[in-house]
Write an enzyme that holds these catalytic residues in place. Structure first.
Site, PDB file in Angstrom:
ATOM      1  N   CYS A 261       0.880  -1.180   0.000  1.00  0.00           N
ATOM      2  CA  CYS A 261       0.000   0.000   0.000  1.00  0.00           C
ATOM      3  C   CYS A 261       0.913   1.225   0.000  1.00  0.00           C
ATOM      4  CB  CYS A 261      -0.918  -0.013   1.217  1.00  0.00           C
ATOM      5  SG  CYS A 261      -1.963  -1.490   1.343  1.00  0.00           S
ATOM      6  N   LYS A 267       7.738   5.786   1.957  1.00  0.00           N
ATOM      7  CA  LYS A 267       8.428   4.618   2.516  1.00  0.00           C
ATOM      8  C   LYS A 267       9.078   3.794   1.411  1.00  0.00           C
ATOM      9  CE  LYS A 267       5.166   4.496   6.364  1.00  0.00           C
ATOM     10  NZ  LYS A 267       4.312   5.578   5.804  1.00  0.00           N
ATOM     11  N   ASP A 285      -0.630   0.300  -5.275  1.00  0.00           N
ATOM     12  CA  ASP A 285      -1.687   1.064  -4.614  1.00  0.00           C
ATOM     13  C   ASP A 285      -2.996   0.809  -5.347  1.00  0.00           C
ATOM     14  OD1 ASP A 285      -1.757   3.269  -2.331  1.00  0.00           O
ATOM     15  OD2 ASP A 285      -3.313   3.742  -3.803  1.00  0.00           O
ATOM     16  N   ASP A 331       2.171  -1.224   4.968  1.00  0.00           N
ATOM     17  CA  ASP A 331       1.793  -0.036   5.736  1.00  0.00           C
ATOM     18  C   ASP A 331       0.291   0.110   5.527  1.00  0.00           C
ATOM     19  OD1 ASP A 331       2.563   2.279   7.348  1.00  0.00           O
ATOM     20  OD2 ASP A 331       1.945   3.450   5.614  1.00  0.00           O
ATOM     21  N   CYS A 384      -0.291   4.032  11.100  1.00  0.00           N
ATOM     22  CA  CYS A 384      -0.139   5.341  11.751  1.00  0.00           C
ATOM     23  C   CYS A 384      -1.300   5.557  12.716  1.00  0.00           C
ATOM     24  CB  CYS A 384      -0.058   6.465  10.717  1.00  0.00           C
ATOM     25  SG  CYS A 384      -1.501   6.604   9.640  1.00  0.00           S
TER      26      CYS A 384
END
Length: 444
Positions: A261, A267, A285, A331, A384
């Site tokens: 992702c 990253k 993505d 992520d 996150c």
């Protein structure tokens, strides 16, 4: 409401941003740049616009709590937001005189509404100014009192208290109302940290080294994204916490890596730098328009090993085959509750029920990653968010479904490395970075 734009008026511009966030669920960070252009704001006013917008969002529940005793009838949405915006200036901005904040609010009310609206706005603000802040101890329930005092939804405060205890919940909520630091990552394939510090200084920006991550710099005095240093591909704008997944992944030159992702690609590019641009990285993505951001980042940073792919990573084994990758970074899509400082509207937009749906997606992505990873390969799961169910809960359920996967040490930079095979949860108040979670696995 009259459709009037007060050209060059920073407070009217802030009102427009806040109105778009409230009525259209627009993202504050995206609508800000558009509003700066629409209003033709001078450079000196852009910082104030950002402060007014984020400050009012950060303290929204506290502001409403102080307004409520003086609001005798239902207000139009824009009037309520104008009052919040003005009260934020009275309570939190010392450099704005009270009379100036009230005068500006009344003038905006006249132009956007009529004389009666202006009179209501003036009366409410004068009453608050005269009587001062309302006492929080009027709220009996401790969780509700903390929620209003820090402007976080009550469900969220209760959830954090149940997961981490009141002290951590309170520290996290208070930290979320502080301005985040401005951090960048140096592209070590093209320049050294010291070289970048010197080049930024030539453009009027001051940079100091992070005590935790060697390629991270804290920057003040300007916007790094507007510099030649950025345009020439020597730096990336990235929070310090989000630099940790590339460390945990332990990529090596020549490896084949999947970033499941990946957009917008921060990253991915960090992994490419760790690999010295040797090997292969496939950056996926779901959204084609976001894949373009990955391509743009790779081109700007001069990374040639990145191949971007649009598609659903939950079906990527069909596309790439099983046991294909040496390293996989997931992520994952998450609630974003670790980045509330940067996007304060997140805390009002989320509902507790949203989190369960996200956990389903996170689990599906992890299951696919287990198929794609070579035996002996390393998988990193990061988010996150600070939500324990999205983080530890998702990891525990994944391990229960996949006996072939084992937790391994995250191997973060020394100041952050726990040295144990346990996931790492970073809180916003730990060192001022975003709230972040990192877990590393090895396939037997």
């Amino acid at each position: 409401m009259k459709k009037i734009r007060l050209k060059g008026n920073v407070r009217d511009a802030a009102l427009s941003v806040l109105l778009a966030v409230e009525k259209q669920q627009a993202y504050s960070n995206l609508i800000l740049n558009e509003t700066i252009d629409n209003y033709g704001l001078a450079a000196k006013d852009r910082g104030l616009l950002t402060e007014l917008t984020y400050g009012t969002l950060q303290h929204q529940m506290t502001l409403d709590y102080n307004l409520d005793p003086y609001v005798k009838k239902k207000l139009e949405t824009w009037v309520r937001i104008l009052l919040r915006l003005s009260l934020y200036q009275l309570f939190y901005l010392d450099r704005v005189p009270d009379h100036a904040a009230i005068h500006e609010a009344v003038e905006i009310a006249k132009k956007r509404g009529h004389g009666g609206t202006a009179s209501v706005v003036n009366g409410i603000l004068r009453n608050v100014q005269r009587n001062g802040k309302r006492r929080m101890d009027e709220i009996e329930d401790p969780a509700e009192r903390l929620a209003v005092a820090t402007s976080h939804p009550v469900w969220l405060i209760r959830r954090w208290i149940s997961q981490y205890g009141r002290e951590t919940a309170e520290m996290m909520a208070n930290e979320n109302n502080q301005a985040p630091p401005q951090t960048i990552r140096v592209n070590m394939t093209r320049a050294s940290v010291d070289q970048v510090i010197e080049l930024l200084a030539e453009e009027g920006l001051q940079a100091v080294k992070s005590p935790r991550i060697p390629e991270c710099l804290f920057v003040t005095g300007g916007q790094p994204a507007k510099t030649a240093v950025f345009r020439n591909g020597l730096i990336t704008i990235q929070d310090e916490s989000s630099m940790l997944p590339a460390y945990a992944l332990q990529p090596e030159p020549g490896m084949t890596v999947l970033d499941m992702c990946a957009a917008p690609g921060g990253k991915t590019m960090h992994i490419a730098e760790k690999m010295h641009d040797r090997g292969k990285i496939i950056a996926m993505d779901l959204h084609p328009h976001k894949v373009k951001l990955i391509d743009e980042a790779a081109e700007r940073l001069h990374h040639v090993i990145v191949e971007s792919v649009a598609g659903d990573a939950r079906k990527s084994a069909q596309q790439f085959g099983e046991n294909r990758f040496d390293r996989i970074l997931l992520d994952a899509p998450c609630s974003g509750l670790g980045v509330v400082r940067r996007k304060p509207d997140i805390k009002y937009a989320k509902e507790e029920s949203d989190l369960a749906g996200l956990q389903v997606i996170q689990s599906e992505l992890l299951d696919e990653a287990a198929k794609l990873l070579k035996p002996g390969g390393r998988l990193v799961y990061s988010t996150c968010t600070v939500d324990r169910e999205e983080n530890d809960g998702t990891v525990d359920r994944f391990l229960a479904r996949h006996p072939e996967m084992v937790l391994v040490p995250t191997e973060l930079p020394e100041p952050l490395d726990a040295g144990t095979a346990e996931p790492v949860q970073i809180f916003p108040h730990d060192f001022g970075g975003d709230g972040f979670f990192v877990a590393a696995f090895r396939k037997k």
